[in-house]
Design an enzyme around this catalytic site. Structure first.
Site, PDB file in Angstrom:
ATOM      1  N   TYR A 229      13.271  -7.580  15.189  1.00  0.00           N
ATOM      2  CA  TYR A 229      13.222  -7.297  13.761  1.00  0.00           C
ATOM      3  C   TYR A 229      14.427  -7.879  13.031  1.00  0.00           C
ATOM      4  O   TYR A 229      14.285  -8.521  11.986  1.00  0.00           O
ATOM      5  CB  TYR A 229      13.151  -5.782  13.568  1.00  0.00           C
TER       6      TYR A 229
ATOM      7  N   ALA B 292      16.430 -10.327  13.915  1.00  0.00           N
ATOM      8  CA  ALA B 292      16.416 -11.784  13.898  1.00  0.00           C
ATOM      9  C   ALA B 292      15.403 -12.314  12.892  1.00  0.00           C
ATOM     10  O   ALA B 292      15.660 -13.302  12.191  1.00  0.00           O
ATOM     11  CB  ALA B 292      16.108 -12.317  15.298  1.00  0.00           C
TER      12      ALA B 292
ATOM     13  N   ASN C 299       7.293  -8.411   1.197  1.00  0.00           N
ATOM     14  CA  ASN C 299       7.744  -7.086   1.586  1.00  0.00           C
ATOM     15  C   ASN C 299       7.147  -6.591   2.898  1.00  0.00           C
ATOM     16  O   ASN C 299       7.694  -5.688   3.533  1.00  0.00           O
ATOM     17  CB  ASN C 299       7.393  -6.104   0.457  1.00  0.00           C
TER      18      ASN C 299
ATOM     19  N   SER D  96       0.804  -1.224   0.000  1.00  0.00           N
ATOM     20  CA  SER D  96       0.000   0.000   0.000  1.00  0.00           C
ATOM     21  C   SER D  96       0.838   1.275   0.000  1.00  0.00           C
ATOM     22  O   SER D  96       0.346   2.345  -0.363  1.00  0.00           O
ATOM     23  CB  SER D  96      -0.937   0.014   1.212  1.00  0.00           C
TER      24      SER D  96
END
Length: 237
Positions: free
Chosen positions: A139, A141, A75, A12
């Site tokens: 984050y 890891a 993503n 988005s």
């Protein structure tokens, strides 16, 4: 040029949206998934909370009812900063779930059609922090796990015509990044000090790297991590 149907999570805004625009301009068919649909998405969009496993499964059924997916770009991301002593274990689980479980679930759904046609691309969007960054246990890891997935899946799929790679952005001017590091903040200054080029990346620059790895020309590249970070990972090393 073959027109490819490319599924992008977290599409988005930011890097995902920039990639969708680039793909559409090149004649491909982006399919976006995220919690909120943008007003200007250049293709098909499915609104879904990817943190909800059942809702994700339903949305994937809807996507595949419209035809095979030729490529997947994992993503979507969730960041919960925290030094080791203050890492919230519930946040740790949430971050792994959105960054890793979603990638596995989405890729599993799209994979049969890719292997059946003998062509496919899987791109995992990771992060510069996987080479080492304080305050990012959860984050970093989770993104490092995705880089492992790229290597492992590349080996598993090497004879199928499906390639798997990671793109690891450095600090990029996205809403996610700015939400944590607003202009003039200590976080902004800290990140800038770690980028030899002295600036943040642009979503379009990250999209360009992903676009290349999705291309026909990148067919002999698999299991790699392309670091698009203004030299930041070199500086850390």
């Amino acid at each position: 040029m073959n027109s490819r149907r490319v599924l992008i999570t977290g599409a988005s805004k930011g890097i995902g949206h920039a990639l969708a625009v680039r793909l559409a301009e090149a004649g491909h068919r982006p399919v976006g998934m995220a919690r909120t649909a943008p007003a200007d998405f250049p293709g098909e969009f499915h609104t879904v909370d990817l943190a909800d496993r059942a809702a994700t499964a339903t949305a994937l059924d809807d996507v595949l009812s419209g035809g095979a997916v030729d490529a997947v770009v994992n993503n979507v991301a969730l960041v919960r900063p925290g030094m080791l002593g203050s890492v919230d274990l519930d946040h740790l689980v949430d971050v792994y779930d959105v960054n890793v479980r979603v990638a596995v679930q989405v890729t599993q759904a799209a994979l049969p059609a890719m292997t059946a046609q003998g062509w496919g691309r899987i791109i995992n969007v990771t992060s510069m922090v996987t080479v080492g960054k304080s305050d990012r246990t959860s984050y970093g890891a989770a993104k490092a796990a995705l880089e492992f997935c790229s290597r492992a899946w590349a080996g598993e799929l090497a004879t199928t015509g499906v390639t798997v790679n990671s793109v690891a952005p450095g600090p990029t001017e996205t809403e996610l990044f700015r939400g944590i590091n607003p202009p003039g903040s200590a976080g902004e200054a800290r990140y800038l000090s770690g980028v030899p080029m002295g600036r943040f990346g642009r979503p379009s620059e990250m999209a360009a790297a992903i676009f290349f790895l999705l291309s026909e020309e990148a067919g002999f590249i698999s299991g790699q991590t392309l670091r698009v970070d203004g030299g930041g990972s070199v500086a850390v090393a």
